[in-house]
Each structure stands twice: as structure tokens, then as C-alpha cells.
Scaffold this motif. Structure first.
Motif, mmCIF file in Angstrom:
data_model
loop_
_atom_site.group_PDB
_atom_site.id
_atom_site.type_symbol
_atom_site.label_atom_id
_atom_site.label_comp_id
_atom_site.label_asym_id
_atom_site.label_seq_id
_atom_site.Cartn_x
_atom_site.Cartn_y
_atom_site.Cartn_z
ATOM 1 N N THR A 1 -2.978 -0.783 -3.758
ATOM 2 C CA THR A 1 -3.814 -0.493 -2.892
ATOM 3 C C THR A 1 -5.084 -1.921 -2.521
ATOM 4 O O THR A 1 -5.963 -1.917 -2.078
ATOM 5 C CB THR A 1 -4.437 0.689 -2.389
ATOM 6 O OG1 THR A 1 -5.066 0.730 -3.910
ATOM 7 C CG2 THR A 1 -3.489 2.152 -2.567
ATOM 8 N N VAL A 2 -4.812 -2.378 -4.163
ATOM 9 C CA VAL A 2 -6.019 -4.019 -4.355
ATOM 10 C C VAL A 2 -5.309 -4.791 -4.054
ATOM 11 O O VAL A 2 -4.401 -4.896 -4.827
ATOM 12 C CB VAL A 2 -6.789 -3.583 -5.466
ATOM 13 C CG1 VAL A 2 -7.432 -4.514 -5.769
ATOM 14 C CG2 VAL A 2 -7.309 -2.221 -5.259
ATOM 15 N N SER A 3 -5.429 -6.194 -3.374
ATOM 16 C CA SER A 3 -5.177 -7.253 -2.962
ATOM 17 C C SER A 3 -6.488 -8.371 -3.430
ATOM 18 O O SER A 3 -7.414 -7.950 -2.436
ATOM 19 C CB SER A 3 -4.477 -7.343 -0.953
ATOM 20 O OG SER A 3 -3.733 -8.543 -1.487
ATOM 21 N N VAL B 1 -2.613 -11.074 -6.552
ATOM 22 C CA VAL B 1 -2.666 -9.782 -7.109
ATOM 23 C C VAL B 1 -2.727 -9.029 -5.978
ATOM 24 O O VAL B 1 -3.587 -8.827 -5.737
ATOM 25 C CB VAL B 1 -3.474 -10.269 -8.449
ATOM 26 C CG1 VAL B 1 -3.104 -8.754 -9.522
ATOM 27 C CG2 VAL B 1 -2.846 -11.265 -9.408
ATOM 28 N N LEU B 2 -1.092 -7.878 -6.788
ATOM 29 C CA LEU B 2 -1.716 -6.669 -5.668
ATOM 30 C C LEU B 2 -1.873 -6.083 -7.710
ATOM 31 O O LEU B 2 -0.502 -5.781 -7.401
ATOM 32 C CB LEU B 2 -0.260 -6.518 -5.415
ATOM 33 C CG LEU B 2 -0.136 -7.051 -3.989
ATOM 34 C CD1 LEU B 2 1.574 -7.350 -3.525
ATOM 35 C CD2 LEU B 2 -1.344 -6.970 -2.978
ATOM 36 N N VAL B 3 -2.315 -5.280 -6.919
ATOM 37 C CA VAL B 3 -2.901 -3.356 -8.411
ATOM 38 C C VAL B 3 -2.876 -2.151 -7.802
ATOM 39 O O VAL B 3 -3.482 -2.540 -6.468
ATOM 40 C CB VAL B 3 -3.433 -4.104 -9.204
ATOM 41 C CG1 VAL B 3 -3.381 -5.233 -10.008
ATOM 42 C CG2 VAL B 3 -5.134 -4.529 -8.595
ATOM 43 N N SER C 1 -12.567 -15.159 -8.154
ATOM 44 C CA SER C 1 -11.725 -14.172 -7.657
ATOM 45 C C SER C 1 -11.876 -13.658 -6.411
ATOM 46 O O SER C 1 -13.602 -13.951 -5.711
ATOM 47 C CB SER C 1 -11.057 -12.409 -8.355
ATOM 48 O OG SER C 1 -12.889 -12.012 -8.694
ATOM 49 N N HIS C 2 -11.469 -13.392 -5.081
ATOM 50 C CA HIS C 2 -12.027 -12.941 -3.617
ATOM 51 C C HIS C 2 -10.943 -11.007 -4.113
ATOM 52 O O HIS C 2 -9.522 -11.669 -3.691
ATOM 53 C CB HIS C 2 -11.344 -13.831 -2.417
ATOM 54 C CG HIS C 2 -11.830 -15.482 -2.941
ATOM 55 N ND1 HIS C 2 -12.972 -15.494 -2.805
ATOM 56 C CD2 HIS C 2 -11.135 -16.269 -3.956
ATOM 57 C CE1 HIS C 2 -13.133 -16.489 -3.058
ATOM 58 N NE2 HIS C 2 -12.091 -17.184 -3.542
ATOM 59 N N ILE C 3 -11.514 -10.111 -3.252
ATOM 60 C CA ILE C 3 -10.474 -9.505 -3.097
ATOM 61 C C ILE C 3 -9.958 -9.264 -1.431
ATOM 62 O O ILE C 3 -11.109 -9.253 -0.487
ATOM 63 C CB ILE C 3 -11.801 -8.024 -3.285
ATOM 64 C CG1 ILE C 3 -11.776 -8.440 -5.393
ATOM 65 C CG2 ILE C 3 -10.720 -7.008 -3.042
ATOM 66 C CD1 ILE C 3 -12.174 -7.085 -5.661
ATOM 67 N N LEU C 4 -9.332 -8.987 -0.975
ATOM 68 C CA LEU C 4 -9.247 -8.740 0.493
ATOM 69 C C LEU C 4 -9.340 -7.484 1.180
ATOM 70 O O LEU C 4 -9.593 -6.381 0.269
ATOM 71 C CB LEU C 4 -7.144 -8.426 0.076
ATOM 72 C CG LEU C 4 -6.504 -8.425 1.694
ATOM 73 C CD1 LEU C 4 -6.838 -9.500 3.068
ATOM 74 C CD2 LEU C 4 -5.396 -7.676 2.163
ATOM 75 N N GLU D 1 0.581 -1.212 0.000
ATOM 76 C CA GLU D 1 -0.086 -0.220 0.124
ATOM 77 C C GLU D 1 1.294 0.890 -0.150
ATOM 78 O O GLU D 1 0.590 2.372 -0.456
ATOM 79 C CB GLU D 1 -0.830 -0.398 1.297
ATOM 80 C CG GLU D 1 -1.848 -1.365 1.709
ATOM 81 C CD GLU D 1 -2.927 -1.243 2.052
ATOM 82 O OE1 GLU D 1 -2.973 -0.121 2.903
ATOM 83 O OE2 GLU D 1 -3.834 -1.618 2.694
ATOM 84 N N ALA D 2 1.656 1.011 0.854
ATOM 85 C CA ALA D 2 2.920 2.584 0.746
ATOM 86 C C ALA D 2 3.242 2.795 -0.740
ATOM 87 O O ALA D 2 4.069 3.616 -0.787
ATOM 88 C CB ALA D 2 4.124 2.248 1.609
ATOM 89 N N VAL D 3 3.728 1.397 -1.097
ATOM 90 C CA VAL D 3 4.206 1.933 -2.524
ATOM 91 C C VAL D 3 2.949 1.974 -4.080
ATOM 92 O O VAL D 3 3.038 1.803 -4.879
ATOM 93 C CB VAL D 3 5.197 1.040 -3.309
ATOM 94 C CG1 VAL D 3 6.625 1.194 -2.531
ATOM 95 C CG2 VAL D 3 4.880 -0.484 -2.855
#
Length: 149
Positions: free
Chosen positions: A64-66, A107-109, A134-137, A59-61
């Protein structure tokens, strides 16, 4: 190589702080810096320590979506699909699990439009994929990298 209690303590300290110096570890365990270095080098040569790395807060870079995916593949395409996915910079991890040729991946986007683009342009475009779930954190309660002893 069989590890002893001292090796386990060294591994625990390095797991907590991978930048801890051999001198600091030695002081903590009442060993010389040279002894700690030799033990670490032996564990590296034996493959017990795979590598030293840094853990980045996604998230710091700006990631924000996992999201986590279950991807079913036709058996003949499993390896090709996995190879294509692991080369995608948005894929943080990818595993073959037991079951019907299923890959599990993380996946991180940056945002939801990027996730939609990944799904539509990257994932659905791969030949051999038969199902995607898919499952969103929403919130992370615990996360760690590597093995805890």
C-alpha cells in the motif's frame, strides 16, 4: 526489423490486452491467426516485443505504500549499489539517470513501518551511498507499463 502499420496495430491491441488471442487480433485486423502469430514471433525475435507479462495492482496484494527515491552514490560504488538494490524484492524499478551517479528507484512496501525498515536496514546499510532523498506517493493519476505507440 522495421515495423509497418499492421505490426503497430498488433502491438496496440496487445498493449491493451496482452491475453488477446491471435484469432481475435486477426478478426480485428482482417488477418489470419497464422499471419498474426508469424508477425508476433518476428517481433519477439527482433526484440521489439521483450516479453509478455501481467500487471499486478500493488495495493490489491498488500503493497500500500509507494515511494520514489533518489540515491546518490560514490562513482566507484554505483554498479555495486544498483546490483544490490535490484535484488531487493521491495524495489519495483531502478534506473541510472544523468547527473552525479544518481539512481532513481521505485519501492513498494506493505506499510510505513516496512518503509522505515527498508530505509534503515536495507538502504542505509549499503556501502557507497552518499545521499538518499525519498518521495511518498499520495495519489496516482496515471500509470502504465511498457511503451505506448
Amino acid at each position: 526489423m522495421k515495423i509497418d502499420g499492421t505490426d503497430r496495430k498488433i502491438l496496440e491491441l496487445l498493449t491493451q490486452d496482452g491475453r488477446m488471442s491471435y484469432a481475435e487480433i486477426g478478426k480485428e485486423l482482417n488477418l489470419s491467426r497464422v499471419s498474426v502469430r508469424e508477425r508476433v514471433n518476428q517481433m519477439r525475435k527482433a526484440g521489439i516485443i521483450e516479453k509478455f507479462s501481467v500487471v499486478i495492482d500493488s495495493e490489491a496484494v498488500g503493497k500500500t505504500v509507494s515511494a520514489f527515491f533518489e540515491v546518490d552514490c560514490e562513482p566507484a560504488y554505483l554498479v555495486k549499489v544498483a546490483e544490490k538494490l535490484v535484488n531487493n524484492p521491495s524495489v519495483a524499478s531502478c534506473y541510472q539517470m544523468t547527473g552525479p551517479s544518481t539512481l532513481h528507484m521505485h519501492v513498494l512496501v506493505e506499510d510505513f513501518p516496512s518503509l522505515e525498515k527498508f530505509i534503515n536496514n536495507e538502504l542505509y546499510g549499503i556501502k557507497g551511498i552518499s545521499r538518499v532523498e525519498s518521495h511518498i506517493l499520495l495519489r496516482r493519476f496515471k500509470s502504465r507499463s511498457g511503451l505506448k505507440l
